[in-house]
Scaffold this motif. Structure first.
Motif, mmCIF file in Angstrom:
data_model
loop_
_atom_site.group_PDB
_atom_site.id
_atom_site.type_symbol
_atom_site.label_atom_id
_atom_site.label_comp_id
_atom_site.label_asym_id
_atom_site.label_seq_id
_atom_site.Cartn_x
_atom_site.Cartn_y
_atom_site.Cartn_z
ATOM 1 N N GLN A 132 19.401 45.416 -59.655
ATOM 2 C CA GLN A 132 19.249 44.397 -58.633
ATOM 3 C C GLN A 132 20.018 44.801 -57.382
ATOM 4 O O GLN A 132 21.056 45.458 -57.478
ATOM 5 C CB GLN A 132 19.727 43.022 -59.126
ATOM 6 N N TYR A 145 16.749 41.147 -54.843
ATOM 7 C CA TYR A 145 15.544 41.758 -55.400
ATOM 8 C C TYR A 145 15.928 42.307 -56.766
ATOM 9 O O TYR A 145 16.896 43.063 -56.886
ATOM 10 C CB TYR A 145 15.028 42.885 -54.505
ATOM 11 N N SER A 177 14.693 44.116 -60.512
ATOM 12 C CA SER A 177 13.729 44.861 -61.319
ATOM 13 C C SER A 177 14.181 44.815 -62.779
ATOM 14 O O SER A 177 15.324 45.156 -63.088
ATOM 15 C CB SER A 177 13.645 46.319 -60.847
ATOM 16 N N THR A 206 7.495 45.700 -67.511
ATOM 17 C CA THR A 206 8.236 45.682 -66.250
ATOM 18 C C THR A 206 7.969 44.373 -65.513
ATOM 19 O O THR A 206 6.894 43.773 -65.636
ATOM 20 C CB THR A 206 7.847 46.857 -65.339
ATOM 21 N N THR A 252 9.253 42.409 -61.561
ATOM 22 C CA THR A 252 10.075 42.367 -60.351
ATOM 23 C C THR A 252 10.050 40.946 -59.803
ATOM 24 O O THR A 252 9.071 40.217 -59.962
ATOM 25 C CB THR A 252 9.568 43.346 -59.275
#
Length: 242
Positions: free
Chosen positions: A66, A86, A88, A103, A105
């Motif tokens: 992050q 942000y 991930s 995954t 985001t």
């Protein structure tokens, strides 16, 4: 969603009001690593061969990351800290033929309320508003059985609990985040020839994330600057040094 926006507006209003009485406020940057918890996948053995038993695959944790920024308003041992990050997230499932990577985001807006319990350590808690932009599991297909997936809600809320230690302009932050509600169980159609799994149920789970971040104060209202860190000790811009 209206309730979420209302809570966010109230937090911002409260934060702005606090600034009038605040001894100090800060703008900073942060970055770190995380691990994420998601649900088991139950492979329906009958979709592969007649009489084949179901098989459950538990997710394996990968390291995500992050990056973001924060605004900190401090008043006599208390602080309010809105952030914009942000994030991930990564996991994988060890299917029979090959591993499948999961995954996701998101952008998140945590609003944290903290208390200094002993210099330089503080504890905090608060809500986070999460806006997912990309959630994928390798090998999932769109077929007559499934419309792809994972179909997780794009806008969610979670709760954060953590501990933060500060030195000069730098801090280290260990945080636990848990979703406010569980996901729905979902049927997935996975490419059997590539992964060895066909129809499978992604079981319901409550998202959880453990993260470790490092932060640096870029701007402070106490009159010090980043350059002050390189001065001699008696002129050091060290707001937490006593």
């Amino acid at each position: 969603m209206k309730a979420i926006y209302l809570l966010l507006a109230l937090c911002i209003y409260f934060n702005s009001s606090t600034l009038v009485f605040s001894q100090d406020y800060v703008l900073g940057l942060k970055a770190g690593l995380n691990t994420n918890t998601i649900g088991d996948i139950n492979s329906r053995g009958g979709s592969i061969a007649v009489g084949k038993a179901d098989e459950v695959f538990s997710p394996k944790k990968n390291i995500g990351y992050q990056i973001g920024g924060y605004f900190n308003a401090e008043l006599k041992g208390f602080f309010i800290r809105p952030e914009l990050n942000y994030v991930s997230l990564e996991n994988h499932y060890d299917f029979p033929n090959r591993a499948s990577k999961w995954t996701a985001t998101k952008f998140e807006i945590p609003i944290l309320f903290g208390l200094e319990i002993a210099k330089p350590v503080s504890i905090y808690a608060g809500p986070s508003f999460n806006f997912f932009s990309n959630i994928q599991l390798e090998g999932v297909q769109v077929t007559s059985y499934s419309n792809g997936g994972p179909d997780i809600e794009k806008n969610t809320t979670s709760l954060n609990f953590g501990i933060l230690a500060r030195y000069n302009r730098f801090s280290i932050d260990l945080r636990y985040e848990i979703g406010t509600k569980a996901t729905q169980e979902e049927l997935l159609d996975i490419n059997h020839s590539a992964y060895g799994v066909n129809l499978a149920d992604l079981r319901s789970y409550t998202p959880k994330t453990l993260s470790l971040s490092f932060s640096v104060d870029i701007f402070r209202t106490d009159g010090t600057s980043i350059a002050d860190l390189f001065k001699s000790n008696d002129k050091c811009g060290c707001p937490y040094k006593k």
